[in-house]
Design a protein around this motif. Structure first.
Motif, PDB file in Angstrom:
ATOM      1  N   UNK A  29      40.452  41.381  21.885  1.00 19.82           N
ATOM      2  CA  UNK A  29      39.036  41.724  21.881  1.00 19.82           C
ATOM      3  C   UNK A  29      38.282  41.263  23.108  1.00 19.82           C
ATOM      4  N   UNK A  30      39.001  40.800  24.141  1.00 20.21           N
ATOM      5  CA  UNK A  30      38.314  40.329  25.334  1.00 20.21           C
ATOM      6  C   UNK A  30      38.790  41.103  26.559  1.00 20.21           C
ATOM      7  N   UNK A  31      38.381  42.354  26.667  1.00 20.83           N
ATOM      8  CA  UNK A  31      38.640  43.138  27.844  1.00 20.83           C
ATOM      9  C   UNK A  31      37.516  42.904  28.842  1.00 20.83           C
ATOM     10  N   UNK A  32      37.787  42.112  29.867  1.00 21.37           N
ATOM     11  CA  UNK A  32      36.729  41.730  30.796  1.00 21.37           C
ATOM     12  C   UNK A  32      36.808  42.464  32.126  1.00 21.37           C
ATOM     13  N   UNK A  33      37.793  43.295  32.311  1.00 19.89           N
ATOM     14  CA  UNK A  33      37.956  43.989  33.577  1.00 19.89           C
ATOM     15  C   UNK A  33      38.613  43.094  34.617  1.00 19.89           C
ATOM     16  N   UNK A  34      38.888  43.645  35.765  1.00 24.40           N
ATOM     17  CA  UNK A  34      39.614  42.925  36.813  1.00 24.40           C
ATOM     18  C   UNK A  34      38.845  41.697  37.288  1.00 24.40           C
ATOM     19  N   UNK A  35      37.576  41.875  37.630  1.00 22.80           N
ATOM     20  CA  UNK A  35      36.783  40.750  38.127  1.00 22.80           C
ATOM     21  C   UNK A  35      36.611  39.676  37.060  1.00 22.80           C
ATOM     22  N   UNK A  36      36.354  40.087  35.840  1.00 23.50           N
ATOM     23  CA  UNK A  36      36.220  39.133  34.735  1.00 23.50           C
ATOM     24  C   UNK A  36      37.502  38.367  34.491  1.00 23.50           C
ATOM     25  N   UNK A  37      38.655  39.070  34.556  1.00 23.01           N
ATOM     26  CA  UNK A  37      39.945  38.404  34.390  1.00 23.01           C
ATOM     27  C   UNK A  37      40.180  37.366  35.477  1.00 23.01           C
ATOM     28  N   UNK A  38      39.817  37.690  36.707  1.00 24.10           N
ATOM     29  CA  UNK A  38      40.008  36.752  37.812  1.00 24.10           C
ATOM     30  C   UNK A  38      39.143  35.511  37.596  1.00 24.10           C
ATOM     31  N   UNK A  39      37.892  35.713  37.231  1.00 23.17           N
ATOM     32  CA  UNK A  39      36.983  34.577  37.006  1.00 23.17           C
ATOM     33  C   UNK A  39      37.481  33.718  35.849  1.00 23.17           C
ATOM     34  N   UNK A  40      37.851  34.351  34.732  1.00 27.78           N
ATOM     35  CA  UNK A  40      38.359  33.610  33.577  1.00 27.78           C
ATOM     36  C   UNK A  40      39.652  32.879  33.946  1.00 27.78           C
TER      37      UNK A  40
END
Length: 87
Positions: A29-40
């Motif tokens: 349930x946490x699809x954050x996109x490429x930029x979001x994945x990098x930050x996380x």
């Protein structure tokens, strides 16, 4: 605590992206996109390095160890975010 000591910016972004993506798969349930994945993933690496050091756990050397530690931290981060989203 030197989380990414010796790694270039491109390696840090790749490790963060992979760790964030893996954490997103584990915590559904946490699809954050490429930029979001990098930050996380990058924030997760900091959390994971601290948490694992406190527990006396060494996950291994090199890039694979960095990815494992960052993924563990990113999972913890996503679970914490999930607690605040529900509130």
């Amino acid at each position: 605590m030197e989380v990414f000591a010796g790694y270039g910016i491109l390696a840090i972004l790749i490790i963060g992206g992979v760790a964030g993506w893996l954490a997103g798969l584990v915590v559904r349930g946490y699809g954050l996109g490429v930029l979001g994945n990098i930050v996380v993933g990058i924030l997760g690496a900091v959390i994971g390095a601290w948490l694992l050091a406190q527990l006396g756990i060494f996950v291994g050397p090199g890039v694979l160890g960095q990815i494992i530690g960052a993924t563990i931290g990113a999972i913890v981060l996503l679970l914490i975010i999930g607690l605040f989203r529900r509130a």
